[in-house]
Enzyme design. Sequence first.
Site, mmCIF file in Angstrom:
data_model
loop_
_atom_site.group_PDB
_atom_site.id
_atom_site.type_symbol
_atom_site.label_atom_id
_atom_site.label_comp_id
_atom_site.label_asym_id
_atom_site.label_seq_id
_atom_site.Cartn_x
_atom_site.Cartn_y
_atom_site.Cartn_z
ATOM 1 N N CYS A 130 -10.753 2.519 6.072
ATOM 2 C CA CYS A 130 -10.192 3.775 6.577
ATOM 3 C C CYS A 130 -10.608 4.968 5.734
ATOM 4 O O CYS A 130 -10.734 6.089 6.252
ATOM 5 C CB CYS A 130 -8.681 3.680 6.620
ATOM 6 S SG CYS A 130 -7.962 2.917 5.150
ATOM 7 N N GLU A 135 0.848 -1.194 0.000
ATOM 8 C CA GLU A 135 0.000 0.000 0.000
ATOM 9 C C GLU A 135 0.888 1.250 0.000
ATOM 10 O O GLU A 135 0.586 2.228 0.688
ATOM 11 C CB GLU A 135 -0.923 0.027 1.220
ATOM 12 C CG GLU A 135 -1.863 -1.155 1.307
ATOM 13 C CD GLU A 135 -2.963 -0.968 2.335
ATOM 14 O OE1 GLU A 135 -4.133 -1.006 1.927
ATOM 15 O OE2 GLU A 135 -2.648 -0.769 3.524
#
Lengths: 632, 632
Positions: free
Chosen positions: B392, B308
């Site tokens: 998130c 990520e």
Amino acid sequence: MDKLRWTPISFTKVTLSDAFWVPRIDANRQHGLEAVYQQLKRTGRLDAYALDWTPASNQPQPHVFWDSDVAKWLEGACYSLMNHPDPVLRSRVEDVVDRILSAQAEDGYLNPHFTVVEPGKRWTNLRDKHELYCAGHLIEAGVAHHRATGDSRFLRGMQRYADLIGREFGPGEDQRQGYPGHEEIELALVKLYRHTGLEHYLELACFFIEERGRSPHYFDLEARQRGEDPKVYWPKTYAYTQSHRPVRQQREVVGHAVRAMYLYAAMADCALETGDRALLGTLRSLWGDLTAHKLYLTGGIGPSRRNEGFTARYDLPNQNAYAETCAAIGLVFWAHRMLQVDLDSRYADVMERALYNGMLSGVSLTGDRFFYVNPLASGGDHHRQAFFTCSCCPPNINRVLPTIGEYIYSRKGDEIAVHLFAQSSVEIVLSEGSLVLCQETDYPWDGVVCFHFEMDQPRALTLKIRKPGWCQQSHIYLNQDSEPMDCQIERGYWTIRRTWQPGDLLRLQLAMAATRVYAHPRVSSDVGRTALMRGPLVYCLEAVDQGVPVHTLSLPRSTPLDSQFEPGLLGGVVMIQGTAKAVDEDAWGGNLYQTCPPILRDVPFRAVPYFAWDNRAPGEMQVWIPEAVDGE
Amino acid sequence: MDKLRWTPISFTKVTLSDAFWVPRIDANRQHGLEAVYQQLKRTGRLDAYALDWTPASNQPQPHVFWDSDVAKWLEGACYSLMNHPDPVLRSRVEDVVDRILSAQAEDGYLNPHFTVVEPGKRWTNLRDKHELYCAGHLIEAGVAHHRATGDSRFLRGMQRYADLIGREFGPGEDQRQGYPGHEEIELALVKLYRHTGLEHYLELACFFIEERGRSPHYFDLEARQRGEDPKVYWPKTYAYTQSHRPVRQQREVVGHAVRAMYLYAAMADCALETGDRALLGTLRSLWGDLTAHKLYLTGGIGPSRRNEGFTARYDLPNQNAYAETCAAIGLVFWAHRMLQVDLDSRYADVMERALYNGMLSGVSLTGDRFFYVNPLASGGDHHRQAFFTCSCCPPNINRVLPTIGEYIYSRKGDEIAVHLFAQSSVEIVLSEGSLVLCQETDYPWDGVVCFHFEMDQPRALTLKIRKPGWCQQSHIYLNQDSEPMDCQIERGYWTIRRTWQPGDLLRLQLAMAATRVYAHPRVSSDVGRTALMRGPLVYCLEAVDQGVPVHTLSLPRSTPLDSQFEPGLLGGVVMIQGTAKAVDEDAWGGNLYQTCPPILRDVPFRAVPYFAWDNRAPGEMQVWIPEAVDGE
């Protein structure tokens, strides 16, 4: 359909003397077979036949597909012995045969994994566990060993195994109506039938093919018998194993690419042996789908890593291509079988494409380092390896290279078909005597191929010579004629019916210029790009040959392409060179983005055959090169 | 460094009245906060605070990062309440606060996962378990709640938690010299310090920053204490958490992109609060690396799905871009903080780029569907979702949109800096009275921005207006002057020192034409391609606007680009249109490959702002468009 039945002329009858295949066959014999053998030993694949693994032992656990690796190596070694006797290799072969036979059970069963790791679980998970797949490779090795040595002990053992399988599987009430998750045994059983003449092997092969994908689904049944939910299956679809519907209802190539190729090749075998025209129709549909939508320029197939196989039409990514070496080999197998049952140059064109590019890229020039995955572009991080955890490709290379000669000719009565061009001679026994047909050529580097007829007396013979799909201009000259022959073309083969005279010479001239190739507009990865081919070979730009990064190069459509043979390069190859445009990095400055277009400058480029890449310094590689943008 | 210290003017002082941000803030308030709340409820994130999960219960197991999702939603809801009082939302906020506080332990500890799932394992795995990360978001929510409601009960609870952390972590022998695997608490502690004035919170933030990456490595120590081998760590490198070396020795942005942004933003906070010039130097190096090598045109960052996060320089793939929405938000945070400590338009340029493109693409026009991943090209299979397992991004959008006003202005004494352009008014209280500064503009659709000064009497004031990096021609006119002002430019800001008269009007004219942009030649994905921008907005081609497949389009360099405002399209956007070239699929025929080049024909194209894509029919999308090849 019997009139369509062609038979390949065995590689044992074909003596190759060319500068292209002979060094590769030699490298495989001298280094490839040795390297793979050492890996089989090192990884425990040979020791597994001692059957002394226990959960407590420190030995590596025999894996469900290990037998196939050993068997393919053995098959390749036997083929090699057939043309190149070698006492050292022969004794190694016998040692491996001894090991394998020592692990065979009383009833003929042979599988170290299910003997020591999962005893009592024979035939309980055909979907996932490669049991029939391994059996198939062992049977193919058995036939090869008998052909190579004349000794039938290994073949007998493998027939005992095949017979066990024949008792276990079949249409009877006391038999299993199953079939392998990974096809292969079908091919092996047809081979065993052809070698022994015992028809029940052919029937069993056909049974496995016909049973595939029927309802209720066997993989559902066996999963429930294991107490598992059939829906818990990682590929989510039986298309992964080409069992999503009965094979005769399949029209699109799907799933795991190697499995698909082995199935379709076996279907072609069965169509040929049984004369089943409907099955041939199915195969033509599948072939059409593959070649119109799902085939890399290199003959590689199966773009996706996820299923090691097929995805949607026109999904042919370059850098992320999977294109497993074994899948290209499987395609060669299928194409070769289609040729026998349905002689047409479109099969030979694809066979040649896969052999010279997608298959051959799978092995280094030295014969002992391999690609499992054959992308058409690389950022520089893709390199050949000595072996793989799942190492199907190296021994598959081992067994294909010694038999290259088998792909050149087919015969049907007094008709000879020439599929491939390679300097070689072949002895052909006709009803009234024999002749030797010689090819003299520098193919694939040069497009002139001379066929000589060596015989005692005139012979009537139909010669069919493939007109390669890549070739845009070609002529055939007979002897000293200055005018080319006016040959009839039948399904892509020049067909010459004639009583040949001793010493007749046929000269084929194939214009072999470096050529730009373009992909269908739906192949999004290749839009705005061109690839270079010359003859059957796909070319690529490799970092080591360029003065600038490969990805900065683009090729104006007007650039002349110059071909030149370089004897010292990559074992001797024709290089394509010319002037490309490159984004000028020095003129750019440091910004990551800017509104001023990059400046292009002329740079020389050199392209080498794709099969030969990654044999020198690592770096970027591209097959599909952007075409240069217009005016500065 | 105190003279460098700028302070953002709070979003509570800025009244936005523009047609761009107001609808987005409204959509977030009316739909976004509602949608995320329902997901928090549906997934068990709110019920987790009841602490009644047991291994035997049927409830979902409280995950280590769940608190952060709830806390970010709460923070966003509180910000929304500050400018838009809403009794329903307020009572929902109080209910969530009650739930959270009910789960707080006697000693101040607050984390359902470590309370019910892994009791007794507090602080034993800072590397992986997001404990301090969640604490940080809870603390930020505590400050926001106090600001929004004036009620200190939640803030007090979160201070108790912060105080517990302050006792647990620190340089003392009886304290842990640890720091979070996922940075965030550092930002929260600085915020808490600024809100309460209590310096030990700032000290703790600085401790976490300074301790990071020191030897012996804390993550090694705690892994061994858990009885684990520190080397068994899936990212293989502590660069994943920016702890591969002490932060002051870091010069390249590495690892997980959100973590990196939160760290660098907190470092900027500490540099600003402590006047640490060395730390600022480190930040400038990191900034330089990011913006010269690792930033998507959209302000997206972190190309790789695997970590990520960041990879090698110039590795900016389009279709495989990860470019997490949270990472773009993190970049906005970092850039905004750099502006305060080191005022320079290069930070504001990047902040604007990330806000209008990479961040805003993360949320639908309706405010309630989200992208986690923001690629710059799509084959048509990438779509917004209501929520994610790891979710998130949606609540991060929730908390950023209500505070957009905060990014427009900064102030230092009697100097006002204007970073962004948006129709709005701001009240500025100076030492000798206040004034209202109004922006009148249709930005980002139009480049004219008028600044009005509303005040009782003349005021001496330095106005600094950012000169946008995207703008190639700009002028400022004072009142009715026909000649543009000759303004001094200081670090990218027009700087006008003047005693302003009531009613003064400053007219900024930014030429805002559709423009082709090019990427550095090392960005291999973008070579031979161009992207369209207009003002701060990156454009894209979306399938729904074209008559042919997006991937078949290319753009000749000479094509005029026509911009037109379309009030009915995507909530009202300026579209860019013109004539592109398209590969003619009809003219191609059926072959997968051919030697004849594809025929290009002229087709109209329409490009829309990247942030607005995937709000209509699904389909292909491309930001980087190939430039057309030369002559047919």
